[in-house]
Every structure is written in structure tokens, then in C-alpha cells.
Write a protein that holds these residues in place. Structure first.
Motif, short mmCIF file in Angstrom:
data_model
loop_
_atom_site.label_atom_id
_atom_site.label_comp_id
_atom_site.label_asym_id
_atom_site.label_seq_id
_atom_site.Cartn_x
_atom_site.Cartn_y
_atom_site.Cartn_z
N SER A 96 0.82 -1.21 0.00
CA SER A 96 0.00 0.00 0.00
C SER A 96 0.86 1.26 0.00
O SER A 96 0.38 2.34 -0.37
CB SER A 96 -0.94 0.01 1.21
N HIS A 97 2.11 1.13 0.41
CA HIS A 97 3.05 2.26 0.37
C HIS A 97 3.70 2.41 -1.01
O HIS A 97 4.56 3.28 -1.19
CB HIS A 97 4.16 2.07 1.42
N GLY A 98 3.32 1.54 -1.95
CA GLY A 98 3.82 1.66 -3.30
C GLY A 98 5.02 0.80 -3.63
O GLY A 98 5.64 0.98 -4.69
N LEU A 99 5.35 -0.15 -2.77
CA LEU A 99 6.50 -1.02 -3.02
C LEU A 99 6.08 -2.23 -3.86
O LEU A 99 4.93 -2.67 -3.78
CB LEU A 99 7.10 -1.47 -1.70
N PRO A 100 7.01 -2.79 -4.64
CA PRO A 100 6.68 -3.90 -5.56
C PRO A 100 6.65 -5.24 -4.82
O PRO A 100 7.41 -6.16 -5.13
CB PRO A 100 7.82 -3.84 -6.57
N VAL A 101 5.76 -5.36 -3.88
CA VAL A 101 5.74 -6.54 -3.00
C VAL A 101 5.41 -7.81 -3.78
O VAL A 101 6.06 -8.85 -3.59
CB VAL A 101 4.72 -6.32 -1.86
N THR A 102 4.42 -7.75 -4.66
CA THR A 102 4.03 -8.94 -5.42
C THR A 102 5.20 -9.48 -6.23
O THR A 102 5.46 -10.70 -6.25
CB THR A 102 2.85 -8.62 -6.34
N GLN A 103 5.94 -8.60 -6.88
CA GLN A 103 7.09 -9.01 -7.68
C GLN A 103 8.17 -9.64 -6.81
O GLN A 103 8.71 -10.72 -7.12
CB GLN A 103 7.67 -7.80 -8.41
N ILE A 104 8.50 -9.00 -5.67
CA ILE A 104 9.59 -9.47 -4.82
C ILE A 104 9.23 -10.79 -4.16
O ILE A 104 10.06 -11.71 -4.08
CB ILE A 104 9.95 -8.40 -3.77
N THR A 105 7.99 -10.92 -3.68
CA THR A 105 7.62 -12.18 -3.03
C THR A 105 7.53 -13.32 -4.04
O THR A 105 7.82 -14.47 -3.71
CB THR A 105 6.28 -12.03 -2.28
N ALA A 106 7.17 -13.02 -5.29
CA ALA A 106 7.16 -14.06 -6.32
C ALA A 106 8.59 -14.54 -6.58
O ALA A 106 8.82 -15.75 -6.75
CB ALA A 106 6.55 -13.51 -7.61
N GLU A 107 9.54 -13.62 -6.59
CA GLU A 107 10.94 -14.00 -6.77
C GLU A 107 11.43 -14.82 -5.58
O GLU A 107 12.16 -15.81 -5.75
CB GLU A 107 11.79 -12.75 -6.93
N THR A 208 17.03 -4.69 0.14
CA THR A 208 17.06 -3.37 0.76
C THR A 208 17.39 -2.31 -0.28
O THR A 208 16.73 -1.26 -0.37
CB THR A 208 18.10 -3.33 1.89
N ASN A 209 18.40 -2.59 -1.08
CA ASN A 209 18.78 -1.65 -2.13
C ASN A 209 17.64 -1.46 -3.13
O ASN A 209 17.35 -0.33 -3.56
CB ASN A 209 20.02 -2.17 -2.86
N GLU A 210 16.96 -2.55 -3.47
CA GLU A 210 15.84 -2.46 -4.42
C GLU A 210 14.70 -1.63 -3.86
O GLU A 210 14.11 -0.79 -4.56
CB GLU A 210 15.36 -3.87 -4.76
N TYR A 214 13.06 1.98 -5.16
CA TYR A 214 11.64 2.28 -5.37
C TYR A 214 11.18 3.47 -4.54
O TYR A 214 10.21 4.14 -4.89
CB TYR A 214 10.79 1.05 -5.06
N ASP A 215 11.88 3.73 -3.44
CA ASP A 215 11.57 4.92 -2.64
C ASP A 215 12.02 6.20 -3.34
O ASP A 215 11.68 7.30 -2.90
CB ASP A 215 12.27 4.84 -1.28
N GLY A 216 12.79 6.05 -4.40
CA GLY A 216 13.21 7.22 -5.17
C GLY A 216 14.61 7.70 -4.89
O GLY A 216 15.02 8.76 -5.39
N TYR A 217 15.39 6.95 -4.10
CA TYR A 217 16.75 7.38 -3.79
C TYR A 217 17.70 7.02 -4.93
O TYR A 217 17.62 5.94 -5.50
CB TYR A 217 17.22 6.74 -2.49
N SER A 218 18.61 7.94 -5.23
CA SER A 218 19.58 7.71 -6.29
C SER A 218 20.62 6.68 -5.86
O SER A 218 20.72 6.31 -4.69
CB SER A 218 20.29 9.03 -6.63
N ARG A 219 21.40 6.22 -6.84
CA ARG A 219 22.46 5.25 -6.53
C ARG A 219 23.43 5.82 -5.51
O ARG A 219 23.86 5.13 -4.58
CB ARG A 219 23.19 4.87 -7.81
#
Length: 291
Positions: A96-107, A208-210, A214-219
Motif C-alpha cells: 500500500s506504500h507503493g512497493l513492488p511486493v508482489t514481484q519481490i515475493t514471487a521471486e 534493501t537496495n531495491e 523504489y523509494d526514489g533514492y539515487s544510486r
């Protein structure tokens, strides 16, 4: 069974605990993105990880003749199922905070399925025993000193406290299955713990890096966060080194998880939950009772 078992507590199944996780903010650990996302990355692994643990132990269940161990396995499976449900709810909040949870949990699910298909049942059982040793030590490391989780959101802290309690209760179940009916060679047992560490923390830091991306932080911003955050976690006075002594005891030939004391404030959590039926109050009391 190991004769040097001193600190054993029986697993108790607790259902329908409400941690009010909808109330947590985006960066719930002291508004620190690295700390928050690191624990979020571990939470993302838990639902599929718990199912992997269950299946790894269940594969040896029919070989168990000891009625007490059979009962412990039953409660282990039920507790792990509850952990999976609770962390799935946490993951729903993260989505709900906009993180790609479905993708990460599938992986994550694909990784655990690959392990099940490609490792022997014996090694999957040894890995499960090693993961259980590791998570029990993490419980002690995270909650033994009150200052370590002082900035954590009380709702997430309560979730992790309950999880810590139950890890203490069933920390020896997979190990006892492995030793009694698993036919696991000693070298395989010893190698399982480094493999579990690499899996949990290696994947955890990648995720964590991923999540920070997604939070918008640069490299560059993420690199700075890691430089500041890793010493808190892995530095000489960080969370992980606190458990070095108990961690290394895994490699002793006569090791058993219940040679280590249960976390000091274990009874505090039980008492407050019994009095209030509120896991959030129990978690707060548990945390407050730390050193």
C-alpha cells in the motif's frame, strides 16, 4: 537427544493476534530509510520462507516415533503458519506504500522452490534447522538491549517481539528432527549455517537496495545509506556481532539450540499477554524489559 539441554520451552500456538499494522508509517524505524527497508526486506522473505521450513520438516514427519517430538512438530508447523500470515499482512501494508511486493515475493517463492527441487531433503532440513538457530539468535540480539529498537514503531516492534518469542519456543524442533531421523552428516549440518546466513542477509541487502530504489533514492544516496547503515548492523558494536558467541557454538559437535538461555524477558511477554490479551502491550513490555 543431547544431554546438555538446559533451556527448553514448549511451543504454544497463538492465533488471530492483531498488530494494527495499518498504522505504521513508510519509514517506521526512526524515520531511517535504511533500517526500515532492511527489516522490510526480511519481512518480504518470511511468508515463503516459513512455508519452506514447514515443508522441509514435514517431509520427515512420518519417520518420527517420539510422541513429544511429533507434538512439537505439529506446533512448529502451526506457529510457522501464523508467522506467514502475520508477515503477509505486513507485506500488504508495504504494498500500500507503493512497493513492488508482489514481484519481490514471487521471486522469493521461486528461490525457495528452487532450493526444494535442487537440494536434497536432508540439506533442506539442515538449512531449516540453521535458519531457526539464526532467527532465535536474532531475537536475542534485537531485543536484549532496549536501545537497539528504541526508535522502532511500536506496532512493528510488537510483531517482531511476538515472532521472537515463538522462535525461542520452537528453535530446537527442526534441529531435533534433523538429529533423530534426518540422517544429516555432521559436515552438512555445519555448512548449513553459513549458507543460511548468506541467503538471509545476502538477499536481504539486495532487496534493501531495491526497496530504497523504489523509494526514489539515487544510486549515490543509496550508497551513502549503506555506508552509514551497515556499521549499525554488522559493525563491531552492531546488532549481528552481539550473537557471535552463540552463533559459533553451532559448529561444536555436541551443540543443541537449547543449550542457550531463553531471552531474559520471555516471561514478561507471556505474563502481559495473559493479562491483557493484547500483543501490542505485551510487545511494549517485552521491549521495555530489555537491558
Amino acid at each position: 537427544m543431547n544431554a546438555n539441554i538446559h533451556f527448553k520451552v514448549d511451543p504454544v500456538v497463538r492465533k488471530n493476534l492483531d498488530f494494527a499494522l495499518d498504522n505504521i508509517g513508510r519509514h517506521w524505524f526512526g524515520n531511517d530509510p535504511f533500517k526500515s527497508r532492511f527489516f522490510d526486506s526480511v519481512s518480504l522473505l518470511f511468508p515463503d520462507g516459513e512455508r519452506y521450513f514447514i515443508e522441509s520438516v514435514r517431509g520427515f514427519r512420518e519417520r518420527i516415533e517420539d510422541p513429544k517430538l511429533q507434538e512439537d512438530v505439529k506446533h512448529f508447523i502451526q506457529q510457522e503458519a501464523q508467522h506467514s500470515i502475520a508477515h503477509s499482512k505486513m507485506n500488504d501494508v508495504l504494498e500500500s506504500h507503493g512497493l513492488p511486493v508482489t514481484q519481490i515475493t514471487a521471486e522469493a517463492n521461486e528461490i525457495f522452490l528452487w532450493m526444494t527441487r535442487n537440494f536434497s531433503p536432508r540439506f533442506n532440513l539442515a538449512l531449516t534447522a540453521a535458519f531457526e538457530h539464526l532467527t532465535a539468535l536474532m531475537a536475542e540480539s534485537f531485543f536484549g538491549d532496549k536501545k537497539d529498537f528504541a526508535e522502532a514503531d511500536p506496532y512493528v516492534r510488537a510483531l517482531l517481539a511476538w515472532h521472537a518469542i515463538e522462535e525461542m519456543e520452537h528453535r530446537d524442533v527442526a534441529f531435533d528432527v534433523m538429529k533423530t531421523v534426518g540422517d544429516v552428516p555432521e559436515l552438512m549440518r555445519k555448512l548449513a549455517l553459513p549458507a543460511a546466513v548468506l541467503h538471509m542477509f545476502g538477499i536481504g541487502l539486495i532487496r534493501t537496495n531495491e526497496l530504497l530504489r523504489y523509494d526514489g533514492y539515487s544510486r549515490r544516496e543509496r550508497a551513502q545509506m549503506f555506508m552509514q547503515g551497515l556499521p549499525w548492523f554488522m559493525g563491531a558494536k552492531g546488532l549481528l556481532p552481539k550473537m557471535n558467541r552463540q552463533f559459533m557454538s553451532w559448529f561444536k559437535r555436541d551443540f543443541h539450540p537449547s543449550q542457550h538461555p531463553v531471552i531474559a524477558q520471555y516471561d514478561v511477554w507471556l505474563k502481559v499477554l495473559a493479562e491483557t490479551q493484547d500483543p501490542i502491550q505485551a510487545g511494549e513490555a517485552f521491549w521495555q524489559a530489555g537491558r
